[in-house]
Design a protein around this motif. Structure first.
Motif, PDB file in Angstrom:
ATOM      1  N   UNK A 411       0.823  -1.208   0.000  1.00 10.58           N
ATOM      2  CA  UNK A 411       0.000   0.000   0.000  1.00 10.58           C
ATOM      3  C   UNK A 411       0.858   1.260   0.000  1.00 10.58           C
ATOM      4  N   UNK A 412       1.966   1.243   0.759  1.00 15.13           N
ATOM      5  CA  UNK A 412       2.829   2.419   0.847  1.00 15.13           C
ATOM      6  C   UNK A 412       3.496   2.746  -0.470  1.00 15.13           C
ATOM      7  N   UNK A 413       4.079   1.725  -1.112  1.00 12.57           N
ATOM      8  CA  UNK A 413       4.781   1.989  -2.372  1.00 12.57           C
ATOM      9  C   UNK A 413       3.771   2.299  -3.475  1.00 12.57           C
ATOM     10  N   UNK A 414       2.603   1.653  -3.445  1.00 14.25           N
ATOM     11  CA  UNK A 414       1.582   1.938  -4.451  1.00 14.25           C
ATOM     12  C   UNK A 414       1.079   3.358  -4.368  1.00 14.25           C
ATOM     13  N   UNK A 415       0.782   3.811  -3.150  1.00 18.01           N
ATOM     14  CA  UNK A 415       0.308   5.190  -2.988  1.00 18.01           C
ATOM     15  C   UNK A 415       1.425   6.178  -3.308  1.00 18.01           C
ATOM     16  N   UNK A 416       2.676   5.826  -2.956  1.00 13.39           N
ATOM     17  CA  UNK A 416       3.794   6.712  -3.264  1.00 13.39           C
ATOM     18  C   UNK A 416       3.993   6.887  -4.756  1.00 13.39           C
ATOM     19  N   UNK A 417       3.874   5.800  -5.512  1.00 14.22           N
ATOM     20  CA  UNK A 417       4.012   5.878  -6.972  1.00 14.22           C
ATOM     21  C   UNK A 417       2.894   6.730  -7.559  1.00 14.22           C
ATOM     22  N   UNK A 418       1.672   6.543  -7.079  1.00 12.68           N
ATOM     23  CA  UNK A 418       0.550   7.305  -7.617  1.00 12.68           C
ATOM     24  C   UNK A 418       0.701   8.795  -7.340  1.00 12.68           C
ATOM     25  N   UNK A 419       1.051   9.143  -6.104  1.00 12.94           N
ATOM     26  CA  UNK A 419       1.148  10.562  -5.764  1.00 12.94           C
ATOM     27  C   UNK A 419       2.372  11.189  -6.430  1.00 12.94           C
ATOM     28  N   UNK A 420       3.456  10.418  -6.597  1.00 16.84           N
ATOM     29  CA  UNK A 420       4.619  10.931  -7.327  1.00 16.84           C
ATOM     30  C   UNK A 420       4.247  11.253  -8.767  1.00 16.84           C
ATOM     31  N   UNK A 421       3.493  10.360  -9.398  1.00 12.54           N
ATOM     32  CA  UNK A 421       3.037  10.619 -10.759  1.00 12.54           C
ATOM     33  C   UNK A 421       2.187  11.877 -10.812  1.00 12.54           C
ATOM     34  N   UNK A 422       1.270  12.004  -9.852  1.00 17.86           N
ATOM     35  CA  UNK A 422       0.406  13.186  -9.823  1.00 17.86           C
ATOM     36  C   UNK A 422       1.215  14.452  -9.588  1.00 17.86           C
ATOM     37  N   UNK A 423       2.091  14.426  -8.589  1.00 12.45           N
ATOM     38  CA  UNK A 423       2.837  15.633  -8.231  1.00 12.45           C
ATOM     39  C   UNK A 423       3.819  16.028  -9.330  1.00 12.45           C
ATOM     40  N   UNK A 424       4.503  15.053  -9.917  1.00 10.40           N
ATOM     41  CA  UNK A 424       5.419  15.367 -11.023  1.00 10.40           C
ATOM     42  C   UNK A 424       4.655  15.970 -12.193  1.00 10.40           C
ATOM     43  N   UNK A 425       3.466  15.448 -12.443  1.00  6.35           N
ATOM     44  CA  UNK A 425       2.647  15.966 -13.540  1.00  6.35           C
ATOM     45  C   UNK A 425       2.122  17.359 -13.232  1.00  6.35           C
TER      46      UNK A 425
END
Length: 476
Positions: A411-425
Motif C-alpha cells: 500500500x505504501x509503495x503503491x500510494x507513493x508511486x501514484x502521488x509521485x506521478x500526480x505531483x510530477x505531472x
C-alpha cells in the motif's frame, strides 16, 4: 464426578488491523489537503512576494518549483519509510515538520530563504502524504474503502482549487499586517489541530513484510525527476542557458538507468524502490497513464488563469481567486455523487467527465476570446461550472482505479508511486503550459496567449478521455 472442561479455539495469525473511524478519516483527509493547498496557494501571492522581497521572476518560479520538485522526488521514499517504520509515526513526524517549515516560509526574511524553506516544506509533505492513502488501503475494505477513496479524490480536487481562492483572500486580507506571509502561517494552527486529532484517531499500520530502502533507486529517481523538471521550470526565466539543455539531455539516460536498476533488483529478489512488477497490475498502469495528462492540464490551467486574470485582466488577488469559485463548488457537489454513479455505471463516468470538462474549457476559451479584458467571475461562470463537474467525475475515480488491486502489503509503495506521478505531472503542467503562456504573451498579447494555452489543454483533456476508454469497467 467428572468435570468437563470446554476449551476455546485459539486464534492464530497476525492481529487484526484496527479500522479507520470517522474522525481518523477526517484527520488523514485534512492532512491530504494541506500539501495540495500549498502547491496552489502561492499562485496569486507571487506578485506580492516578488515586490516585498525584491525577487526576480526566476527566483519566484523557484518558490513554486522548489516545493513541487522536493515533494515529487521524495514521495516514493516517504511511502517506503512508512511501510518500514510505521505509517502513523511517519504521518505524525511529517505533519509536525510541515508545520515547522510552513512557519519558516512565513517568517522568511529574503527570497532565497523562502526558496529553501519551500523545499523543506515539500520534503515534509512527502513524508506525510503517502501515509494517508496507505492507511486508507490498510484499514478499510469494500464499501468503506470506496467511500474513503471517493472522499480522498474529492478532497484532492477541491484542495487544488480552494488553495488558489484562499491565497487570494489571505493576501488581500493582510491579517495583522502579514500580507503574503499569511498563506504559509495559516498552516500552523491547522497542523496543531491535525496532530492533536491524529494522536487519538489514526491507527498505526505497517507492512507485514517491510522492505529496506533502495538507495541506488532513490538517487536515480531523484536524478530523473530533477533533470526533467528543473530546466523546464527555470529555463524560460533564465534565458535557456546551456545547463538547461544539458539537463534535459541527461533525463532519458537517468530514467533508463533507474529502470534498469529497479528491474535488476526485482529479478534478483531484492526490494526496488518502485518494483517494475507493480506495473503488471493493469488498473494501476492504466490509471497512472490517465493521471499524467489530467494533472498537467489542471495545474497548468490554474497557474495560467491566475497570471492572466491579475496581469492581463487587471483583477486583484481576491477577484482572481474567486473567479474559480464556481469550479470548486460544482466539483465538490459532483464528487459526492461520484461513488453512486460508479456503482451504477462503472468507470464509464470517467470519459463522460472528460467530455464535460472539454465542453467547460471550450466555454471558458470562448469567454476569454469574446470578453477580454473584461474577464471575471460572471464571464467564466458557465465554463468553470461545467469544467468542475467534469473534473469531479474523473479524479476521484482514477485514484480508486489505480489502487484498486494493489495488495495491502504494498500500500505504501503503491500510494507513493501514484502521488509521485500526480505531483510530477502537476509540476510539469506549470513548467510546460505556464512556459508556453508566458512565452507567447509578449508577442501575441495576453488574450491570444491565454486562448492558445486553453486550446492546448483541451487536447490534453481529449487524450484523457481516450485513455479512459481502456479502463476496467468495474472497480472494487
Amino acid at each position: 464426578m467428572t468435570e468437563t472442561i470446554t476449551s476455546r479455539p485459539v486464534r492464530t495469525g497476525p492481529p487484526a488491523t484496527p479500522a479507520l473511524g470517522g474522525l481518523g478519516l477526517f484527520t488523514v483527509l485534512l492532512a491530504a489537503a494541506l500539501p495540495l493547498v500549498d502547491f496552489f496557494i502561492v499562485n496569486v501571492a507571487l506578485p506580492t512576494i516578488g515586490t516585498d522581497l525584491s525577487a526576480s521572476e526566476a527566483v519566484l518560479e523557484l518558490v513554486v518549483a522548489g516545493y513541487g520538485v522536493a515533494y515529487a522526488v521524495l514521495l516514493v521514499l516517504g511511502g517506503r519509510l512508512g511501510d518500514l517504520f510505521g505509517r502513523r509515526r511517519l504521518f505524525l513526524g511529517g505533519m509536525a515538520a510541515f508545520g515547522l517549515t510552513s512557519l519558516a516560509c512565513g517568517l522568511a526574511p529574503d527570497a532565497w530563504t523562502l526558496v529553501a524553506a519551500r523545499g523543506a516544506q515539500g520534503a515534509s509533505a512527502a513524508a506525510m502524504l503517502p501515509q494517508v492513502l496507505a492507511t486508507i488501503q490498510a484499514t478499510t475494505s469494500g464499501p468503506r474503502r470506496a467511500k474513503a477513496m471517493g472522499l480522498y479524490g474529492a478532497t484532492a480536487g477541491l484542495s487544488m482549487v480552494a488553495g488558489q481562492i484562499l491565497g487570494g483572500v489571505l493576501v488581500a486580507a493582510d491579517l495583522a499586517g502579514t500580507g503574503w506571509r499569511s498563506v504559509f502561517l495559516v498552516n500552523v494552527p491547522v497542523v496543531l489541530a491535525g496532530l492533536f486529532l491524529a494522536a487519538r484517531a489514526v491507527p498505526e499500520t505497517r507492512s507485514a513484510r517491510p522492505e529496506p530502502v533502495d538507495v541506488p533507486g532513490t538517487f536515480l529517481l531523484a536524478a530523473s525527476i530533477l533533470t526533467l523538471l528543473v530546466p523546464l521550470t527555470e529555463g524560460r526565466a533564465a534565458g535557456w542557458p546551456l545547463w538547461t539543455w544539458l539537463s534535459l539531455a541527461a533525463f532519458p539516460f537517468a530514467a533508463a538507468a533507474f529502470y534498469a536498476v529497479e528491474r535488476r533488483a526485482d529479478r534478483t529478489g531484492r526490494t526496488p524502490l518502485v518494483p517494475p512488477s507493480l506495473f503488471a497490475i493493469v488498473p494501476l498502469r492504466r490509471g497512472l497513464l490517465l493521471i499524467v495528462p489530467f494533472s498537467i492540464g489542471f495545474s497548468g490551467f490554474m497557474f495560467v488563469i491566475a497570471v492572466a486574470l491579475q496581469q492581463g485582466a487587471g483583477l486583484g488577488p481576491v477577484a482572481a481567486g474567486l473567479a474559480l469559485a464556481p469550479l470548486a463548488v460544482v466539483f465538490f457537489l459532483f464528487s459526492l455523487a461520484g461513488p453512486r454513479l460508479v456503482a451504477r455505471y462503472g468507470t464509464r463516468v470517467v470519459p463522460t467527465g472528460a467530455a464535460l470538462q472539454g465542453v467547460g474549457l471550450a466555454l471558458m476559451t470562448l469567454a476569454a476570446w469574446r470578453s477580454w479584458p473584461d474577464l471575471g467571475l460572471v464571464e467564466l461562470l458557465p465554463g468553470a461550472a461545467v469544467t468542475g463537474a467534469g473534473q469531479a467525475l474523473q479524479l476521484p475515480v482514477i485514484f480508486r482505479v489505480v489502487l484498486s488491486e494493489v495488495p495491502p502489503v504494498r500500500a505504501g509503495v503503491g500510494s507513493g508511486v501514484m502521488i509521485t506521478t500526480q505531483q510530477s505531472s502537476l509540476a510539469l503542467g506549470v513548467a510546460t503550459l505556464g512556459t508556453l503562456f508566458l512565452s507567447l504573451a509578449p508577442g501575441m498579447g495576453m488574450r491570444d496567449a491565454l486562448v492558445t494555452t486553453l486550446l492546448v489543454q483541451l487536447a490534453a483533456v481529449a487524450l484523457t478521455g481516450l485513455l479512459a476508454l481502456r479502463l476496467p469497467r468495474t472497480i472494487d
